[in-house]
Design an enzyme around this catalytic site. Structure first.
Site, short mmCIF file in Angstrom:
data_model
loop_
_atom_site.label_atom_id
_atom_site.label_comp_id
_atom_site.label_asym_id
_atom_site.label_seq_id
_atom_site.Cartn_x
_atom_site.Cartn_y
_atom_site.Cartn_z
N GLY A 157 41.42 29.99 45.79
CA GLY A 157 40.67 28.89 46.38
C GLY A 157 41.59 27.94 47.12
O GLY A 157 41.16 27.29 48.08
N PRO B 116 46.00 48.92 36.35
CA PRO B 116 45.43 47.57 36.33
C PRO B 116 46.45 46.52 36.74
O PRO B 116 47.64 46.64 36.45
CB PRO B 116 45.00 47.39 34.88
CG PRO B 116 45.86 48.33 34.11
CD PRO B 116 46.08 49.51 35.00
N CYS C 18 46.86 38.45 37.92
CA CYS C 18 47.67 37.48 38.64
C CYS C 18 47.44 36.09 38.08
O CYS C 18 46.31 35.74 37.73
CB CYS C 18 47.29 37.53 40.13
SG CYS C 18 48.20 36.39 41.19
N HIS D 147 52.80 43.70 45.29
CA HIS D 147 51.93 42.60 44.90
C HIS D 147 52.44 41.27 45.46
O HIS D 147 51.67 40.47 46.01
CB HIS D 147 51.86 42.55 43.36
CG HIS D 147 50.98 41.48 42.80
ND1 HIS D 147 49.77 41.76 42.19
CD2 HIS D 147 51.14 40.14 42.73
CE1 HIS D 147 49.22 40.62 41.78
NE2 HIS D 147 50.04 39.62 42.09
N GLU D 148 53.75 41.03 45.34
CA GLU D 148 54.32 39.76 45.79
C GLU D 148 54.38 39.66 47.31
O GLU D 148 54.15 38.58 47.88
CB GLU D 148 55.71 39.56 45.19
CG GLU D 148 55.74 39.51 43.67
CD GLU D 148 54.76 38.51 43.08
OE1 GLU D 148 54.50 37.46 43.72
OE2 GLU D 148 54.25 38.77 41.98
N HIS E 195 51.19 38.51 48.62
CA HIS E 195 51.04 37.05 48.55
C HIS E 195 51.59 36.38 49.82
O HIS E 195 51.00 35.41 50.32
CB HIS E 195 51.77 36.49 47.33
CG HIS E 195 50.96 36.49 46.07
ND1 HIS E 195 49.74 35.85 45.96
CD2 HIS E 195 51.20 37.05 44.86
CE1 HIS E 195 49.28 36.01 44.73
NE2 HIS E 195 50.13 36.74 44.05
#
Length: 236
Positions: free
Chosen positions: A64, A162, A165, A207-208, A211
């Site tokens: 968000g 799986p 975060c 994953h990073e 980001h």
């Protein structure tokens, strides 16, 4: 930030929520209320006196926050050794260890720069059951800081496991990631680095880097596997 606890299914995840009043409760329809973070009047007064926190934050931003959806900017190489970037690196490492995480990116601390940190202590690997360590191809990794990382796929085969975060606390889902990748960039001293990684470490890096590109694991997940990690508790 890739969260180990959700992958192992061991300790409970800390739920994230907005900071409202001391006795605030959020209800989403009938049933049990979902408590929002509580703050004493003294804590509220301290917050009012200090003003709102400024980046880099002590804890990861939650989904968000606009910074999590922006493409992070590259750090000028001549500024890597400067005080601002070094302060960011120190904050990133401190937050990584405070959260007992295995990866963390600068946008998660509210700073839209292409900086990430990865660390997988041996104790975390050994805490997993042998069959899980084997299935996830888990290995310990000393602290590595990467600035302006560029990721290249070395093995295009994918593995589905799986993920969770700290920016999406309390949830997990299965995500397909490439088996092996190469990451190049600069370290915290501004020196060029090249890192080939496979298995679970390759997953953390992917994953990073996501980001840094404004993506979360929920953008890549198999939506049928998306779950609240506390769903069984809610049935009690």
């Amino acid at each position: 930030m890739l969260r180990l606890r959700a992958l192992s299914g061991l300790p409970r995840l800390l739920s994230g929520a907005s900071c409202l009043g001391a006795a605030s409760v959020l209800r989403l329809g009938p049933g049990r209320p979902y408590s929002v973070k509580r703050r004493s009047y003294w804590q509220a007064l301290q917050r009012w006196l200090r003003g709102p926190p400024t980046p880099p934050f002590r804890r990861p931003c939650l989904v968000g926050a606009p910074v999590l959806r922006a493409v992070a900017a590259a750090v000028p190489p001549e500024q890597v050794r400067g005080p601002e970037v070094q302060r960011l690196v120190a904050a990133l490492v401190a937050a990584l260890r405070r959260a007992d995480a295995v990866g963390l990116s600068a946008p998660q601390l509210g700073v839209p720069l292409r900086v990430l940190a990865v660390e997988v202590p041996e104790r975390i690997v050994q805490a997993q059951a042998p069959r899980l360590r084997l299935a996830r191809d888990m290995t310990a990794v000393p602290l590595r800081v990467l600035i302006n990382p560029r990721l290249r796929v070395l093995d295009s085969r994918t593995v589905v496991l799986p993920e969770a975060c700290h920016s999406v606390p309390g949830f997990s889902a299965c995500v397909a990631r490439h088996r092996a990748v190469e990451v190049t960039g600069l370290d915290e001293r501004g020196e060029p680095v090249r890192w080939e990684a496979s298995g679970w470490v390759a997953r953390i890096l992917q994953h990073e880097v996501d980001h840094l590109n404004g993506q979360l694991f929920i953008d890549r997940m198999d939506s049928r596997t998306f779950q609240n990690l506390h769903w069984m508790e809610e049935l009690e």
